[in-house]
Design an enzyme around this catalytic site. Sequence first.
Site, PDB file in Angstrom:
ATOM      1  N   SER A 156     -14.674  -7.855   2.352  1.00 54.38           N
ATOM      2  CA  SER A 156     -15.728  -6.939   2.858  1.00 54.38           C
ATOM      3  C   SER A 156     -16.306  -6.037   1.574  1.00 54.38           C
ATOM      4  O   SER A 156     -16.812  -6.758   0.968  1.00 54.38           O
ATOM      5  CB  SER A 156     -14.990  -5.925   3.927  1.00 54.38           C
ATOM      6  OG  SER A 156     -15.839  -4.825   4.618  1.00 54.38           O
ATOM      7  N   ASP A 173     -23.554 -10.013  11.180  1.00 56.57           N
ATOM      8  CA  ASP A 173     -23.080  -8.974  10.204  1.00 56.57           C
ATOM      9  C   ASP A 173     -23.609  -7.783  10.396  1.00 56.57           C
ATOM     10  O   ASP A 173     -24.913  -7.650  10.210  1.00 56.57           O
ATOM     11  CB  ASP A 173     -22.672  -9.084   8.932  1.00 56.57           C
ATOM     12  CG  ASP A 173     -21.748  -8.174   8.198  1.00 56.57           C
ATOM     13  OD1 ASP A 173     -21.527  -7.047   8.850  1.00 56.57           O
ATOM     14  OD2 ASP A 173     -21.020  -8.460   7.265  1.00 56.57           O
ATOM     15  N   HIS A 222     -19.275  -9.360  11.287  1.00 55.76           N
ATOM     16  CA  HIS A 222     -18.680  -8.967   9.973  1.00 55.76           C
ATOM     17  C   HIS A 222     -17.631  -9.998   9.497  1.00 55.76           C
ATOM     18  O   HIS A 222     -16.700 -10.009  10.075  1.00 55.76           O
ATOM     19  CB  HIS A 222     -18.110  -7.633   9.904  1.00 55.76           C
ATOM     20  CG  HIS A 222     -17.710  -7.070   8.402  1.00 55.76           C
ATOM     21  ND1 HIS A 222     -18.509  -7.167   7.521  1.00 55.76           N
ATOM     22  CD2 HIS A 222     -16.726  -6.545   8.012  1.00 55.76           C
ATOM     23  CE1 HIS A 222     -17.995  -6.755   6.253  1.00 55.76           C
ATOM     24  NE2 HIS A 222     -16.820  -6.250   6.763  1.00 55.76           N
TER      25      HIS A 222
END
Length: 420
Positions: free
Chosen positions: A258, A355, A383
């Site tokens: 991330s 995402d 995501h």
Amino acid sequence: MAAPGGKFFIQDNIKKTAAHHESYQQLWETKWKKPAEMGVYPFMFGAASDFEPIVSAMTEQNFREPYDWDAYAKMYFPQAEKLTKIAEEADSKGEVEKASEYYLRASAVYRISRFPAPRSEVQREAWTKGKALCIKGLGMRPHPVHEVQIPHTHGLQTEGTTIPVYHLLPSTASSSSPAPLVIIFTGLDGYRTELAVWMEGWRQLGVATVVLEIPGTGDCPAAASDPTSPDRLYSSLFEWVSQQPGIDQAKVAIWAFSTGGYYAIRVAHTHASKLAGVVALGGGCHHMFDPAWLAEVNHLEYPFDLANTLAHKWGYGNDVARFTEEASDKFSLLKDGTLDMPTCARLLLVNGTEDEIFPIDDYYLALQHGAPKEARFVKGGMHMGEPMSFFVILNWLYKLFGIEADPGKQMQTLPFKPKF
């Protein structure tokens, strides 16, 4: 934006509001209940049953956005304290396996208490208590994880002097038979206490791991608001790695999750010679800072107020407006020239095309600049493109290290299943 017409690829969905922003009850029912039952992110080392009384109480009290973070965090403490007492009692009786499990389960409750970031006094207390319980529980396992304080030798006087990391070196590793190393960069809300979930699976394959937080999160000593602080941080990290006789210096890779993907892209350019390969999963590099993007993300995929959490992480506190105004010029890897540097380590970019946390547009952009890169986009995935992305990445790293392994078997080491 990378899509035709100067739009984000998810432009058609950017104005919607996800159900989990309606109330804490909706957050649990629509987003968190299933992963809690599975024992996966963000409930690593946790049991769904431990959260049921908390959810009931928060539903009864109608918790909803905007949250009072101290009030929010306090709701978790009684259950975390109850689990801690069970762990301590088992520990005093020499019931090591039970004590380890309950220390970890208590740490998981404290984690959701301080989630997504310790922005209030009580949340900071939850982080302090949770990390102490986590390393205690991990340290009681058959193959214990150790916390190492790496000297931050390249840091400024205004930065912390050590880099706290979790480290697990396979017992088979030695100077005559060194192990490959996966360095895990954590994300915006998942710290070393959570991403440690990957360490045992890698150990079983004879691969060492180091897990550390990115600037502005957890206990990372690097200055959150200084765009150059990660360069110093990773210089200190690689200096320590070079001194470890049990690590194969030719097989050092980074896997960043991330927000950590932003730092992975940067370090792949700034420290290319130190790395066999880098994976940036679900990260960003430029459009993630667009004011038009930041204006919408608080009501999309992220469970809480993403723009506010990012502002806090990058050293702006609660000043979201100033973060939105300044972030692109200050932190964009396109504007600072990083993406156009001629040298880059082997870099794999992976994300879901839908995402709503960091736009897939950033990976299209990265592919258009500098040295050639590799990419795999999960069509229709949100995501990080889980879980398909994990299989893509594991196979890529296996090949990088020259090892034969089954990603499905390694994935089975992730879900937490309470025994007691």
